[in-house]
Motif scaffolding. Structure first.
Motif, mmCIF file in Angstrom:
data_model
loop_
_atom_site.group_PDB
_atom_site.id
_atom_site.type_symbol
_atom_site.label_atom_id
_atom_site.label_comp_id
_atom_site.label_asym_id
_atom_site.label_seq_id
_atom_site.Cartn_x
_atom_site.Cartn_y
_atom_site.Cartn_z
ATOM 1 N N ASP A 48 -17.227 -38.478 41.053
ATOM 2 C CA ASP A 48 -18.657 -38.714 40.811
ATOM 3 C C ASP A 48 -19.191 -40.004 41.426
ATOM 4 O O ASP A 48 -20.195 -40.554 40.984
ATOM 5 N N GLY A 232 -22.944 -37.089 36.051
ATOM 6 C CA GLY A 232 -22.903 -37.065 37.504
ATOM 7 C C GLY A 232 -23.968 -37.960 38.104
ATOM 8 O O GLY A 232 -24.263 -39.033 37.583
ATOM 9 N N ASP B 42 -24.905 -32.485 41.960
ATOM 10 C CA ASP B 42 -23.677 -32.374 41.171
ATOM 11 C C ASP B 42 -22.986 -31.021 41.282
ATOM 12 O O ASP B 42 -22.211 -30.645 40.405
ATOM 13 N N GLY B 225 -21.275 -34.219 35.702
ATOM 14 C CA GLY B 225 -20.887 -34.369 37.098
ATOM 15 C C GLY B 225 -19.793 -33.411 37.521
ATOM 16 O O GLY B 225 -19.685 -32.284 37.016
ATOM 17 N N GLN B 226 -18.965 -33.866 38.434
ATOM 18 C CA GLN B 226 -17.946 -33.033 39.072
ATOM 19 C C GLN B 226 -16.930 -32.449 38.088
ATOM 20 O O GLN B 226 -16.323 -31.423 38.340
#
Lengths: 302, 446
Positions: A48, A232, B42, B225-226
């Motif tokens: 991220d 993220g 993302d 996120g990821q």
């Protein structure tokens, strides 16, 4: 309980081992090849760190290679590490620590972990024998006040609360006043989770900050943004908006016990110059530590 | 943002020039930008890689159609591939086979389970179902109080025990209680947990095998996120998910995490959480969500919302008027009526590309109040005034103000706004958007 914790740790360990295995693989090569940059990019983006910051970091390392300072793949690791730590190391904003009580305003989006983080901060004070007042400024979410009261009891901190739906500014004023009259060393203000795009709620936050300055013009002495480590790229926008509204003095990176790497803080530190001051590493009160850039980078690269 | 993406791509292709077949070089240049946009939303790194290789393959052999620029053509392919991933049809809750049906809400800490449980219950109640909420989260302080309060506010029954009880016991007792009652949906809130927490995942697996829920819904924070993919994969392999609910979409996060999860696990997205109010739960539409991930706002939601209450003909007529700038206050009034039918103004504006920020500047109820006021003002005008507001002078203004219970200043404000709007639509229709308006009609998606 301890058995369960052992299992969590094991889970984190497994996930980290998989991660480390890949990194070891990247750096195990002999000479520097083009491939290595692609793999580093993937590694950082998956943590991220974000495209822009990733490119920025890789460019810097590439320059070192160009300058002949780095020739072996194994050296890239330490070069990258140095650059990453460099991004994170920001001098903390000056805090007026002479004022008593210290007023700490805690803000963040919904579900980022504000209340738990506040409990940890309170515990940090009370376990040093300091008196703490918690201000139940989240008057919006159902049962938020009860949640804070629970932690107040656990940490031996007095909670000042009004009725649900009441003006959070009034709660803050009362809490700081109570702290003065009871000679408390710190006041920690809980606020309702709010998405940074909601204009009204951000205005409300500004007002809360203003109220905090009424009894002591230097207050709040710290404004902490609680950030979920799993966040993220939106984390950067959050930090931007919150700091525009109430001038964040530091970040509290919560939920680092998850498998997420929290890489968005590189962009936050680099672009907004906001230092990260604490990390949250679990659900227990002791699960908090001052932020250390080197340890953090090691967790991504080793 | 897609506006930015489109601009960038248009510029690239302008430099490259020419139409006909897309060259590989063109495509690669374009896809670099698309890649950046998706990663910023993302979308998982690996998913982006896979997606772009599909797009590339299709794009290489594609003729650029007459009506599209090469940039638009590439984006169109990306858009279509996104929809393929998201599924072409909106996904709904499974039909009840043996009442009561059970929906188990699971997810990480802070992903929005408790709020979503209440939203889902209200949604079902509004469909004429009989839901029961179960306070299965005994670990987070005050989670039980929270769900009890939410239930009480919406008049939805809540089953709870004290915080020392085991979640699985609570669930079983709740089910016993609803036997022989009208309750046909049991919605269970659970503790937030990390996907790597072995003991907690086992607990969930036990609950699932004991209760055999019809739906196991993972709540996913739109800002994730990821790591979202790892989380969802683990939940899916341990307990088997039937759907996702993407929460906190009222912020400006583009929600690429949900796209990635869908891609990797195949689990459909069933609902979107779009606000703190308990009513803010919306069905998921793949096409609209694809636009959002690409950053072009929810143009289609907006259009459909409007269409629901606005007939095609009316829309055509309005468009013609806007084009010819014979758009007058009568039309504005008509539009205001439509807007009232559609729902809260802010949620409508939020769907427009580039506008979410604007909506945040509008106090939620204030917007509605202002609308009512504008309506009252226009209603106090004569037909002639509505058609040609330029004739409104001082004495007319005073009369209108009196009639609508406002002040002459208010009238001026409305008129000024109307003139601005006229100007804006004029420039829009000429295809030269002003600086304040993002270009949104440039891309011919169906």
């Amino acid at each position: 309980m301890s058995e369960q914790l052992g299992k969590i740790e094991q889970g984190v360990k497994q996930s980290k081992e998989a991660w480390f295995g890949r990194i070891a693989h990247i750096f195990a090569r002999g000479s520097v090849s083009e491939e290595i940059w692609d793999e580093l990019e993937e590694l950082l983006i998956l943590a991220d760190v974000g495209v822009e910051t990733t490119n920025n970091l890789i460019d810097r390392v590439k320059q070192r290679v160009k300058a002949g300072k780095v020739a072996q793949a194994s050296q890239i690791r330490s070069a990258l590490k140095a650059e990453m730590i460099n991004l994170l190391n920001i001098s903390p904003k000056p805090i007026n620590t002479d004022s008593v009580p210290q007023v700490i305003l805690v803000v963040g989006v919904n579900g980022s972990g504000k209340t738990t983080s506040i409990a940890k901060l309170a515990y940090d004070f009370t376990s040093q024998g300091k008196r703490v007042i918690l201000a139940a400024g989240d008057t919006f979410r159902a049962a938020a006040i009860d949640q804070l009261k629970y932690w107040g009891e656990k940490t031996d901190a007095e909670v000042i609360a009004h009725r649900p739906g009441s003006d959070p500014g009034a709660v803050v004023f009362d809490a700081i006043q109570a702290a003065h009259s009871r000679h408390a060393q710190a006041v920690i203000i809980d606020t309702a989770g709010r998405l940074h795009t909601k204009f009204n709620l951000m205005e409300e936050l500004k007002k809360i900050k203003k109220v905090a300055a009424k009894l002591d013009p230097t207050a709040p002495h710290q404004v902490l943004l609680v950030l979920d480590a799993t966040t993220g790229q939106n984390g950067l926008t959050q930090a931007k908006y919150f700091t525009e509204a109430v001038n964040i003095t530091g970040g509290f990176l919560a939920k680092l016990d998850s498998t997420a790497k929290g890489g968005i803080i590189f962009a936050i530190c680099h672009e907004l110059n906001i230092p990260i001051v604490y990390i949250g590493t679990g659900e227990k009160l002791q699960d908090m530590a001052p932020f250390n850039a080197e340890t953090f980078v090691n967790a991504i690269l080793y | 943002m897609l506006e930015v993406l489109t601009q960038k791509l248009t510029k690239i292709f302008h430099e490259l020039g020419g139409k006909g077949k897309l060259s590989e070089k063109d495509i690669d240049t374009a896809l670099r930008e698309v890649r950046l946009s998706l990663l910023e939303a993302d979308v998982n790194f690996k998913v982006v890689k896979e997606l772009l290789s599909r797009v590339r393959e299709r794009a290489v052999s594609t003729e650029v159609s007459q009506s599209l620029t090469p940039a638009q053509q590439v984006i169109k392919i990306v858009y279509e591939e996104l929809i393929t991933i998201l599924g072409h049809e909106p996904s709904k809750l499974a039909p009840i086979t043996h009442p009561p049906a059970i929906a188990l809400l699971v997810g990480l800490q802070g992903s929005g389970k408790t709020t979503t449980a209440a939203k889902l219950a209200l949604h079902l109640k509004n469909l004429g179902q009989h839901p029961l909420l179960v306070a299965g989260d005994t670990r987070r302080p005050a989670a039980i109080e929270q769900i009890k309060l939410l239930g009480k506010q919406q008049n939805i029954p809540v089953y709870s025990e004290d915080a020392n009880a085991l979640s699985i016991t609570i669930c079983c007792n709740a089910l016993k209680q609803v036997e022989q009652t009208a309750t046909n949906w049991v919605i269970i809130d659970t503790q937030g947990r990390l996907q790597i927490d072995e003991a907690m995942m086992q607990e969930l697996a036990d609950i699932k095998s004991k209760l055999q829920p019809l739906e196991v819904l993972l709540t996913v924070d739109a800002m994730t996120g990821q790591e979202a993919v790892e989380v969802a994969q683990e939940f899916h392999s341990r307990i088997g998910l039937t759907g996702l609910i993407l929460t906190k979409l009222d912020g400006d996060a583009r929600g690429g995490a949900a796209l990635s999860i869908r891609f990797v696990t195949g689990v459909p997205i069933k609902f979107l959480g779009t606000g703190e109010k308990i009513t803010a739960l919306e069905p998921f539409y793949p096409d609209r969500f694809a636009s959002r991930v690409l950053g072009m706002g929810d143009v289609l939601s907006f259009i459909e919302h409007a269409e629901r209450t606005y007939s095609q003909q009316q829309a055509k007529e309005l468009e013609r008027k806007m084009r010819t700038t014979s758009f007058d206050l009568n039309d504005l009034l008509e539009q205001l009526h439509q807007i009232h039918k559609i729902g809260p103004l802010t949620s409508l504006i939020e769907m427009l590309p580039g506008f979410p920020k604007l909506a945040s500047y509008m106090p939620e109820d204030e917007g509605e109040k202002r609308l009512t006021k504008i309506e009252a003002i226009i209603l106090s005008m004569t037909t002639e005034e509505r058609h040609n507001p330029r004739i409104i002078n001082g004495s007319r203004r005073r009369r209108i103000a009196q009639g609508s219970g406002t002040t002459p200043q208010d009238i001026n404000q409305v008129l000024n706004q109307f003139y601005q709007m006229q100007k804006l639509t004029k420039s829009l229709m000429r295809g030269r958007p002003s600086k304040n308006m993002p270009s949104m009609f440039g891309i011919p998606f169906k």
